[in-house]
Motif scaffolding. Structure first.
Motif, PDB file in Angstrom:
ATOM      1  N   LEU A 288       0.830  -1.206   0.000  1.00 39.44           N
ATOM      2  CA  LEU A 288       0.000   0.000   0.000  1.00 39.44           C
ATOM      3  C   LEU A 288       0.864   1.255   0.000  1.00 39.44           C
ATOM      4  O   LEU A 288       0.533   2.256  -0.653  1.00 39.44           O
ATOM      5  N   ARG A 289       1.981   1.206   0.725  1.00 40.64           N
ATOM      6  CA  ARG A 289       2.905   2.344   0.742  1.00 40.64           C
ATOM      7  C   ARG A 289       3.472   2.581  -0.658  1.00 40.64           C
ATOM      8  O   ARG A 289       3.577   3.730  -1.115  1.00 40.64           O
ATOM      9  N   ALA A 290       3.813   1.492  -1.352  1.00 41.57           N
ATOM     10  CA  ALA A 290       4.338   1.611  -2.715  1.00 41.57           C
ATOM     11  C   ALA A 290       3.283   2.203  -3.645  1.00 41.57           C
ATOM     12  O   ALA A 290       3.594   3.049  -4.498  1.00 41.57           O
ATOM     13  N   GLU A 291       2.027   1.771  -3.481  1.00 39.06           N
ATOM     14  CA  GLU A 291       0.962   2.310  -4.336  1.00 39.06           C
ATOM     15  C   GLU A 291       0.790   3.803  -4.099  1.00 39.06           C
ATOM     16  O   GLU A 291       0.618   4.587  -5.052  1.00 39.06           O
ATOM     17  N   HIS A 292       0.864   4.214  -2.832  1.00 35.73           N
ATOM     18  CA  HIS A 292       0.736   5.633  -2.506  1.00 35.73           C
ATOM     19  C   HIS A 292       1.895   6.433  -3.108  1.00 35.73           C
ATOM     20  O   HIS A 292       1.683   7.506  -3.696  1.00 35.73           O
ATOM     21  N   ARG A 293       3.113   5.905  -2.982  1.00 37.36           N
ATOM     22  CA  ARG A 293       4.276   6.607  -3.552  1.00 37.36           C
ATOM     23  C   ARG A 293       4.202   6.638  -5.073  1.00 37.36           C
ATOM     24  O   ARG A 293       4.626   7.622  -5.706  1.00 37.36           O
ATOM     25  N   PHE A 294       3.654   5.601  -5.664  1.00 32.85           N
ATOM     26  CA  PHE A 294       3.472   5.566  -7.116  1.00 32.85           C
ATOM     27  C   PHE A 294       2.573   6.716  -7.546  1.00 32.85           C
ATOM     28  O   PHE A 294       2.852   7.416  -8.535  1.00 32.85           O
ATOM     29  N   ARG A 295       1.487   6.952  -6.799  1.00 35.43           N
ATOM     30  CA  ARG A 295       0.585   8.054  -7.139  1.00 35.43           C
ATOM     31  C   ARG A 295       1.302   9.400  -7.026  1.00 35.43           C
ATOM     32  O   ARG A 295       1.149  10.278  -7.881  1.00 35.43           O
ATOM     33  N   LEU A 296       2.079   9.572  -5.964  1.00 39.31           N
ATOM     34  CA  LEU A 296       2.816  10.825  -5.803  1.00 39.31           C
ATOM     35  C   LEU A 296       3.840  11.011  -6.919  1.00 39.31           C
ATOM     36  O   LEU A 296       4.016  12.118  -7.444  1.00 39.31           O
TER      37      LEU A 296
END
Length: 419
Positions: A288-296
């Motif tokens: 989930l952290r990776a998905e959030h960073r991907f969006r940023l």
């Protein structure tokens, strides 16, 4: 330098090369031993081209006194810009152009020679230089790695004597062979990480290369692909297609690696990755952290591409968890170190379902159920769906839409991801 001393140095280089001593330690140890044996060295620099997606080669320095220079450095392409001009004015380019394997230079002559570096070296008190170019030959070359370059300096007014030059002529090729061997190990590791992924590369390098040898593991799987990539690549110029794909692949890969995941495969514009660990709850939070960073990452990327008038997009991400077979699949002559199994098929179908429900992130019930209560709080149901090619329907979840509207909720979610 006596013959026995040269043999001792040769034996030291060979033994340390076999044990895997680092290039910096090899160069430092070699120069210090030369000085102890009476060879009046004041500075050395060696470099060798390599195979790397960013750097053209690596270099290593040694000085007889403290300096602010790094012991090692990496350099980019030397065929463009200032780097190309500096290379063409270098001693080594001159040697290659004129077919010289060795060149003696009195640094007092530097004004009329016009080579780069020489004025600075003379200013620091070095008086004479000998440069070597040792060519590998066609069978010994690897990509652009076809030469070993080195120069050796002394502060002695009269320069190196004949016995010192003879010693360097004998010993520098041995040093070059050892450095080349070390660089080839680095190349193998680099190519392994770039083409196989970090974890898969380490497993292959540790000998897990037999066909059919796999390990059954529990893993969190990530599958992402770009929104509308087909229509975008049809509408942009051909020379923009690869930069477009590269930009968004980097946004995903950076996010996955920064969060502790491993990228297993690039499939067109799709990315297959996994997150593992003894505690799968931690691995899910990492995903989930990776998905959030991907969006940023994509927000920043879209801003820069949009400002240049270039095509922009977003991405769909599917997250799932389950057992997979991880290892060598294929033929003896062409193996792929990857994951296979129903879980892999399911995560790609989950990502594909994002289009139908108009959500950028979908996760499986198995993924959500393994999260702690705080994590489950941020995921809401989108319904139960039959996935193409999958025998049973699945409940799918997405991020609470209010996170995008409520700053306080968004900050709580970010704090959750960081823990």
């Amino acid at each position: 330098m006596e013959l026995t001393t040269r043999m001792d140095l040769t034996n030291w280089l060979t033994s340390q090369g076999l044990t895997g001593l680092s290039e910096n330690d090899l160069v430092r140890g070699f120069c210090e031993r030369c000085r102890a044996a009476g060879l009046d060295l004041s500075r050395s620099l060696i470099f060798i081209d390599t195979l790397h997606p960013i750097f053209e080669g690596r270099g290593f320095r040694w000085n007889d006194s403290e300096t602010n220079e790094a012991d090692s450095f990496e350099y980019g392409p030397t065929d463009q810009g200032d780097a190309a001009q500096n290379w063409r004015r270098s001693v080594f380019f001159h040697m290659l152009e004129h077919g010289h394997d060795e060149m003696l230079i009195d640094l007092a002559d530097h004004p009329k020679l016009g080579f780069t570096m020489l004025p600075e070296l003379a200013e620091k008190g070095h008086r004479h230089m000998v440069g070597f170019v040792h060519r590998f030959g066609e069978a010994g070359a690897l990509g652009q790695m076809d030469c070993f370059y080195s120069y050796w300096l002394t502060r002695r007014v009269e320069g190196f004597n004949d016995r010192e030059l003879a010693a360097l002529r004998d010993l520098v090729p041995v040093l070059g062979l050892v450095i080349k061997s070390a660089q080839q190990v680095d190349i193998v590791r680099t190519l392994g990480r770039v083409y196989l992924g970090r974890d898969a590369s380490e497993r292959v390098l540790h000998g897990k290369i037999s066909r059919g040898v796999t390990e059954q593991i529990n893993a969190v799987l990530w599958f992402s692909d770009l929104r509308g990539s087909t229509s975008i690549t049809e509408s942009i110029s051909p020379d923009e297609i690869i930069p477009f794909l590269n930009d968004y692949a980097q946004a995903a890969i950076d996010a996955i690696h920064d969060s502790g995941g491993d990228v297993l495969k690039l499939i067109g514009d799709g990315v297959l990755a996994m997150f593992t660990g003894e505690n799968l709850s931690h691995a899910k939070r990492a995903a989930l952290r990776a998905e959030h960073r991907f969006r940023l990452n994509m927000i920043a990327l879209n801003a820069s591409r949009g400002a240049e008038g270039r095509a922009v997009t977003s991405a769909y991400v599917g997250l799932h968890v389950g057992e997979v077979f991880y290892g060598n699949i294929g033929h003896d002559d062409r193996l792929d170190f990857t994951v296979v199994g129903p879980t892999v098929n399911e995560v790609s179908r989950i990502a594909s379902m994002c289009r139908s429900v108009d959500r950028e992130l979908l996760v499986s019930a198995a993924f959500r159920d393994g999260l702690d209560a705080a994590g489950q709080h941020y995921l809401v149901s989108t319904g139960r769906f039959a996935l193409r090619g999958i025998g049973r329907a699945q409940d799918l979840y997405t991020l609470e839409p209010a996170i995008a509207r409520d700053q306080a909720l968004a900050e709580r979610y970010e704090r959750y991801l960081k823990n």
